[in-house]
Scaffold this motif. Structure first.
Motif, PDB file in Angstrom:
ATOM      1  N   LEU A 170      46.051  35.265  46.600  1.00  0.00           N
ATOM      2  CA  LEU A 170      46.916  36.361  46.191  1.00  0.00           C
ATOM      3  C   LEU A 170      48.352  35.998  46.521  1.00  0.00           C
ATOM      4  N   GLY A 187      47.194  43.823  42.525  1.00  0.00           N
ATOM      5  CA  GLY A 187      47.518  44.650  43.687  1.00  0.00           C
ATOM      6  C   GLY A 187      48.462  45.790  43.331  1.00  0.00           C
ATOM      7  N   ARG A 188      48.456  46.808  44.183  1.00  0.00           N
ATOM      8  CA  ARG A 188      49.314  47.973  43.982  1.00  0.00           C
ATOM      9  C   ARG A 188      50.175  48.198  45.212  1.00  0.00           C
ATOM     10  N   THR A 219      52.641  37.713  46.736  1.00  0.00           N
ATOM     11  CA  THR A 219      53.647  38.766  46.610  1.00  0.00           C
ATOM     12  C   THR A 219      55.026  38.131  46.690  1.00  0.00           C
ATOM     13  N   GLY A 228      47.085  39.333  41.213  1.00  0.00           N
ATOM     14  CA  GLY A 228      45.715  39.734  41.499  1.00  0.00           C
ATOM     15  C   GLY A 228      45.445  41.206  41.351  1.00  0.00           C
ATOM     16  N   THR A 285      38.775  45.132  51.010  1.00  0.00           N
ATOM     17  CA  THR A 285      40.088  45.719  50.728  1.00  0.00           C
ATOM     18  C   THR A 285      41.126  44.947  51.534  1.00  0.00           C
ATOM     19  N   THR A 299      48.078  46.794  48.309  1.00  0.00           N
ATOM     20  CA  THR A 299      46.631  46.896  48.475  1.00  0.00           C
ATOM     21  C   THR A 299      45.934  46.196  47.323  1.00  0.00           C
ATOM     22  N   TRP A 300      44.892  45.411  47.647  1.00  0.00           N
ATOM     23  CA  TRP A 300      44.015  44.800  46.652  1.00  0.00           C
ATOM     24  C   TRP A 300      42.584  45.221  46.963  1.00  0.00           C
ATOM     25  N   ARG A 301      41.814  45.490  45.918  1.00  0.00           N
ATOM     26  CA  ARG A 301      40.377  45.738  46.059  1.00  0.00           C
ATOM     27  C   ARG A 301      39.659  44.596  45.345  1.00  0.00           C
ATOM     28  N   LEU A 302      38.946  43.788  46.149  1.00  0.00           N
ATOM     29  CA  LEU A 302      38.352  42.562  45.635  1.00  0.00           C
ATOM     30  C   LEU A 302      36.845  42.590  45.813  1.00  0.00           C
TER      31      LEU A 302
END
Length: 493
Positions: A194, A168-169, A196, A166, A150, A181-184
């Protein structure tokens, strides 16, 4: 000492007895066994004759069997001293007890310095040269297996995202801060990039966005990194040169020339005027009544003495009062400004404190005398959720635990210790709490991060847990390496 009388002889005997008694303890004490047993003489080793083997006996009848020969030759009276040895009595030598040796002068070995184990996931953050803030994040899996991770990026307060890559939220956190947040799922030996992008901000305002990679459940950090975006430098406006006559050096030079010319004109005028006065005095000499003609001029009559005019006393006194009032007013104004500039809330950075106190924000590396601290993230639970940790005391009724993700780097050339009591979280009103050791040990999977010193040049990313009461989160974190270190202060958003 002559003893002519009886009492003199008695006194002499008594004194001699006292001297004998005083000398007895100074005599060396000999062990009774060692004194009784004679010391064996020193024997030099000499080659000895090899005993001949007995011949093998042949089977014969019992009547004719000769007496068996002795295997060891018996000493005879005619044998020399080299063949026969005198019997030596085995006597145990009594040695005096050896006093215990003094302890070594060197210090006992210290604890082995702790080095952070290599993490399977690493993070690198970089900024892009653009008009608006943009960040590029690289997450690398250096292990031999697939890992779930994460990734969380803390955005500056008040900023808004315009693009997230990617999958992300963006979610709001405490205060005005925002978290992406990204869950990879990272394959073995892979790198994921990634990105932003944030909305444009005021020019000249730097924005820092720390990023951390956590385990799949988001409880333990793998690695963290940070980057600060700054707007590209705008080209300076073209400055036109002022006219020649408006330049200060030229103006001052012209003024000096004018003053010199004026002084020269005044000197010439005074000289010519003096000549005219002398000529007029010669022309108006005495008449014929003096009997000597007008060849020799008559001496001029002495002019009356004129009193030099001086300024009145009231003017001198008034000028002195004005000058004194100006000096006193200037001194008072300067002292008032210096006193007002003193910050009473600032930590002392001199005297008994080592190093200089540094203050910064979230994600900014701050260096003190021994360590470089970077606070990447701070999250607090709901009030009343702080239970009793393993080995810890009871938590407050409305207490909660705040976990800070901190990066620590040893910037010295030697291993350094740090202590949990010196890491503090400041609450509103000036109250502070130290690190909750039991909760911090639990967050680090049972490892006591303060037990062993940090090796030189090593870096660790670890969680520090603080148990606070009330609804307000900590406003500042104070981190330091030693008691006399000035330390660093990190303002929480």
């Amino acid at each position: 000492m002559p003893a002519s009388t009886r009492h003199h002889r008695a006194l002499a005997v008594f004194v001699h007895c006292l001297g004998i008694l005083a000398a007895v303890p100074a005599l060396p004490a000999a062990a009774p066994e060692a004194a009784a047993a004679p010391r064996p003489p020193a024997v030099t080793p000499q080659p000895t004759a090899v005993a001949p083997r007995a011949p093998a006996a042949t089977p014969q009848s019992s009547t004719n069997a000769p007496e068996p020969a002795d295997a060891t030759p018996r000493p005879t009276a005619t044998a020399g001293a080299a063949v026969t040895r005198p019997p030596v009595a085995m006597v145990a030598r009594v040695t005096e007890p050896t006093p215990p040796s003094a302890p070594p002068a060197m210090a006992p070995p210290s604890r082995a310095p702790a080095s952070a184990p290599p993490q399977p996931v690493t993070v690198a953050v970089a900024t892009e040269s653009s008009a608006a803030p943009r960040y590029r994040i690289q997450v690398r899996n250096v292990s031999n297996s697939t890992l779930d991770t994460t990734v969380r990026q803390e955005l500056p307060p008040g900023s808004t995202t315009t693009a997230i890559s990617g999958g992300g939220r963006s979610t709001p956190t405490s205060g005005s801060a925002t978290e992406v947040t990204w869950r990879l799922r990272l394959p073995a030996h892979s790198t994921t990039t990634l990105g932003t992008a944030l909305a444009a901000t005021a020019p000249g305002q730097p924005l820092t966005a720390p990023t951390c990679a956590f385990t799949g459940d988001g409880s333990r950090p793998y690695d963290c990194a940070t980057a600060t975006w700054q707007a590209a430098a705008t080209p300076a406006a073209e400055v036109t040169e002022a006219p020649t006559w408006r330049r200060y050096p030229v103006f001052l030079a012209g003024l000096a020339v004018l003053l010199l010319i004026g002084a020269a004109v005044f000197w010439v005028w005074r000289r010519r005027r003096g000549r005219r006065v002398t000529a007029a005095a010669l022309a108006t000499g005495g008449g014929a009544e003096d009997g000597r003609g007008t060849i020799y001029p008559r001496p001029a009559a002495p002019s009356p003495l004129r009193r030099r005019r001086t300024p009145p006393v009231w003017m001198l006194v008034g000028a002195a009062v004005v000058v004194l009032a100006g000096v006193v007013g200037t001194a008072g104004w300067t002292a008032t400004r210096q006193v007002a500039a003193i910050d009473t809330q600032k930590q002392p950075t001199s005297g008994a404190w080592a190093g200089t106190g540094v203050t910064g924000s979230l994600g900014v590396p701050l260096r003190e005398s021994a360590f470089e601290f970077t606070v990447y993230r701070m999250i607090c639970g709901a009030p009343g959720t702080a239970g009793k940790a393993d080995g810890g005391g009871p938590a407050p009724a409305n207490g909660r635990r705040c976990e800070a993700t901190v990066g620590v780097r040893n910037v010295t050339g030697d291993h350094q210790l740090w202590h949990s009591e010196l890491q503090r979280a400041y609450l509103p009103g000036g109250r502070w709490v130290s690190t909750d050791e039991s909760a911090t040990r639990t967050a680090n999977l049972g490892r006591d991060v303060f037990a062993d010193p940090m090796a030189a040049g090593t870096r660790m990313v670890l969680p520090l847990v603080f148990t606070v009461d009330g609804r307000d989160p900590p406003q500042q974190l104070e981190l330091r390496s030693g008691v006399f270190s000035a330390g660093v202060r990190v303002h929480m958003p």
